[in-house]
Enzyme design. Structure first.
Site, PDB file in Angstrom:
ATOM      1  N   ASP A  50      -7.916 -24.635  31.606  1.00 19.23           N
ATOM      2  CA  ASP A  50      -8.458 -25.328  30.428  1.00 19.23           C
ATOM      3  C   ASP A  50      -8.895 -26.752  30.767  1.00 19.23           C
ATOM      4  OD1 ASP A  50      -6.587 -23.231  29.798  1.00 19.23           O
ATOM      5  OD2 ASP A  50      -6.642 -23.850  27.708  1.00 19.23           O
ATOM      6  N   ASP A  62     -11.741 -22.267  27.566  1.00 19.47           N
ATOM      7  CA  ASP A  62     -11.329 -23.469  26.820  1.00 19.47           C
ATOM      8  C   ASP A  62     -11.925 -24.732  27.438  1.00 19.47           C
ATOM      9  OD1 ASP A  62      -9.982 -21.740  25.200  1.00 19.47           O
ATOM     10  OD2 ASP A  62      -8.074 -22.793  25.265  1.00 19.47           O
ATOM     11  N   ASP A 102     -13.191 -28.462  22.587  1.00 18.74           N
ATOM     12  CA  ASP A 102     -12.184 -28.700  21.535  1.00 18.74           C
ATOM     13  C   ASP A 102     -11.088 -29.635  22.047  1.00 18.74           C
ATOM     14  OD1 ASP A 102     -13.272 -27.316  19.373  1.00 18.74           O
ATOM     15  OD2 ASP A 102     -12.300 -25.428  19.924  1.00 18.74           O
ATOM     16  N   ARG A 103     -10.447 -30.295  21.076  1.00 16.34           N
ATOM     17  CA  ARG A 103      -9.346 -31.228  21.340  1.00 16.34           C
ATOM     18  C   ARG A 103      -9.818 -32.555  21.938  1.00 16.34           C
ATOM     19  NH1 ARG A 103      -4.737 -29.590  18.579  1.00 16.34           N
ATOM     20  NH2 ARG A 103      -4.160 -27.473  19.126  1.00 16.34           N
ATOM     21  N   ASN A 138     -10.150 -18.611  24.249  1.00 16.99           N
ATOM     22  CA  ASN A 138     -10.004 -18.416  22.802  1.00 16.99           C
ATOM     23  C   ASN A 138     -10.660 -19.544  22.003  1.00 16.99           C
ATOM     24  OD1 ASN A 138      -7.671 -20.000  23.839  1.00 16.99           O
ATOM     25  ND2 ASN A 138      -7.096 -20.086  21.680  1.00 16.99           N
ATOM     26  N   ARG A 173       1.712 -16.974  18.995  1.00 19.08           N
ATOM     27  CA  ARG A 173       0.502 -17.564  18.435  1.00 19.08           C
ATOM     28  C   ARG A 173       0.015 -16.843  17.178  1.00 19.08           C
ATOM     29  NH1 ARG A 173      -1.890 -20.723  22.699  1.00 19.08           N
ATOM     30  NH2 ARG A 173      -0.969 -20.239  24.713  1.00 19.08           N
TER      31      ARG A 173
END
Length: 473
Positions: free
Chosen positions: A231, A260, A263-264, A292, A389
């Site tokens: 990631d 991944d 995002d974030r 995801n 999750r």
């Protein structure tokens, strides 16, 4: 809301006091952002006194912070069961539903919160945000029948390059090494790629991914090295650090980035265009698997959609969704190592041929092989368990060993989980996790890592590194 649950268990005064001490210890760890320890101590409090809704709601929050959305949902529901008037329980459950993309269920809980606390501005904001998403999804569903491919609506010829644009430029509409170096320098200086070139890269890389199978087979010559990264999550300066430590991608220095990408982090746009650029430059020596977070729901929740709209347009955000739908789901290296973002499956007997044939041009479903490749996690004990999750499955060493034996593989590599050292070797060395975003979310304090192997022995070697502190604001 009708108050507390009547079926509470008998607990001694001593247990009540001890449980409160455990809760305070857990709170301390939570404040320090040590969510693993926080969960352990909230769990101890619950073991001592399982009647307190706050313990479950707090553990739910800690699980949310660890992206264990399934556990968070279960804990929030338990808090509500214990005390139907406990507003924080509904708040936590709404957050878990949101994280899982179950917006209608989240809306119902946010509605409960706003009715109980009409003056809570944060609850009102979340309720309105969730309402907008539900309406938007309903609208998109209503017009989906007539929806064209976004790629077909892009008018590149009509996009002019302004005279004052001094950023990197494609030469004859092609990505070159010189372009990539200028692009990375541009991003390091907080610059921006012109929208015409950005759209061109997206359109070209979509065509490239469309031609690939869902499982890409990669040949690594005996005397060549190959690097696997986990990631990245929009941490551009850490991505640059990987290239500093390990060299730029090239035919002699191939890479696989294992999902991944976005995002974030605050620089997801910069990360994804850098990676897509290298994919176009070296299509046979640079590989990308879907994670995801390469999905609409995750991109709405965790920042990428908003970042694209802010830096470019809503149309481009929709085009990214289209491109992500064509990303391969896994890679098989030298017929010996399978690399996927999430993990293995809820049933035995899955063969590589099934993975090759997955119809992937869609949003990730809530179950099945595609979902599990993107979402599953290993567990230390044998067997399978429901995912922490709330999506995918947890699989034990026995599951890994059977899958490897069935398919003649040596081991699997996956990403998807933060690890303190940036990697973890589990299941008797047969299941390796690699995570390449150090100090994830600027809070986790973890190292990043990448794996280097060579074609001859395929033995994994790990390089770890600390987060880079950007001097740019």
């Amino acid at each position: 809301m009708s108050g507390e649950d009547d079926s509470k268990l008998e607990v001694s005064e001593e247990q009540i006091k001890e449980a409160e001490v455990c809760k305070e210890t857990a709170n301390k760890y939570f404040k320090e952002q040590n969510f693993d320890e926080a969960v352990k101590w909230y769990s101890k409090a619950i073991e001592l006194n399982p009647n307190v809704a706050v313990y479950y709601a707090n553990r739910s929050f800690a699980n949310l912070r660890q992206e264990a959305f399934g556990y968070a949902l279960s804990d929030a529901s338990k808090a509500i069961l214990l005390d139907k008037s406990y507003v924080k329980g509904y708040y936590r459950r709404a957050a878990a539903h949101m994280s899982l993309g179950k917006f209608k269920l989240a809306l119902r809980d946010f509605e409960t919160v706003t009715k109980a606390r009409p003056n809570d501005s944060d609850a009102k904001k979340k309720f309105l945000e969730c309402t907008k998403i539900v309406r938007k999804l309903a609208f998109e569903k209503a017009i989906a029948v007539d929806k064209k491919n976004v790629a077909d609506t892009i008018d590149l010829a009509g996009m002019a390059i302004e005279d004052d644009y001094f950023g990197p430029k494609l030469v004859d509409d092609k990505v070159t090494l010189d372009f990539m170096k200028k692009l990375m320098d541009c991003y390091k200086n907080q610059g921006k790629l012109h929208r015409k070139y950005a759209y061109k890269i997206l359109l070209d890389v979509e065509q490239l991914f469309m031609k690939q199978p869902s499982m890409v087979e990669v040949h690594i010559p005996d005397d060549k090295k190959f690097t696997i990264c986990g990631d990245i999550h929009g941490q551009f300066y850490d991505l640059m650090n990987i290239f500093t430590l390990n060299g730029l991608p090239s035919p002699d220095n191939p890479y696989l980035f294992n999902g991944d990408f976005v995002d974030r982090g605050s620089f997801s746009v910069e990360c994804i265009f850098t990676l897509f650029g290298f994919k176009l430059l070296y299509p046979d020596h640079f590989f990308m698997s879907r994670g995801n977070h390469e999905s609409v729901t995750m991109n709405q929740m965790y920042g990428f959609e908003g970042e694209v709209k802010s830096k470019y347009t809503e149309q481009m955000a929709h085009l990214f969704t289209e491109v992500y739908n064509w990303l391969p789901l896994c890679h098989c290296l030298n017929n010996r190592v399978l690399v996927m973002h999430g993990g293995l499956f809820s049933r035995d007997g899955v063969k590589l041929d099934e993975l090759r044939e997955i119809e992937r041009n869609k949003q990730p479903p809530e179950d099945g092989l595609m979902c599990e490749l993107l979402w599953s996690d290993p567990q230390p004990q044998d067997g399978r368990a429901p995912s922490k999750r709330g999506v995918g499955v947890q699989f034990g060493p026995d599951v890994t060993h059977r899958f490897l034996k069935d398919n003649g593989l040596d081991y699997v590599v996956r990403s998807h989980e933060v690890k303190a050292d940036g990697y973890e070797v589990a299941h008797d060395g047969k299941c390796i996790t690699v995570f390449s975003a150090p100090n994830y979310c600027d809070t986790m304090g973890n190292k990043g890592a990448f794996i280097i192997l060579n074609g001859k022995d395929m033995k994994p070697n790990f390089t770890t590194y600390e987060a880079v502190v950007s001097t740019k604001s």
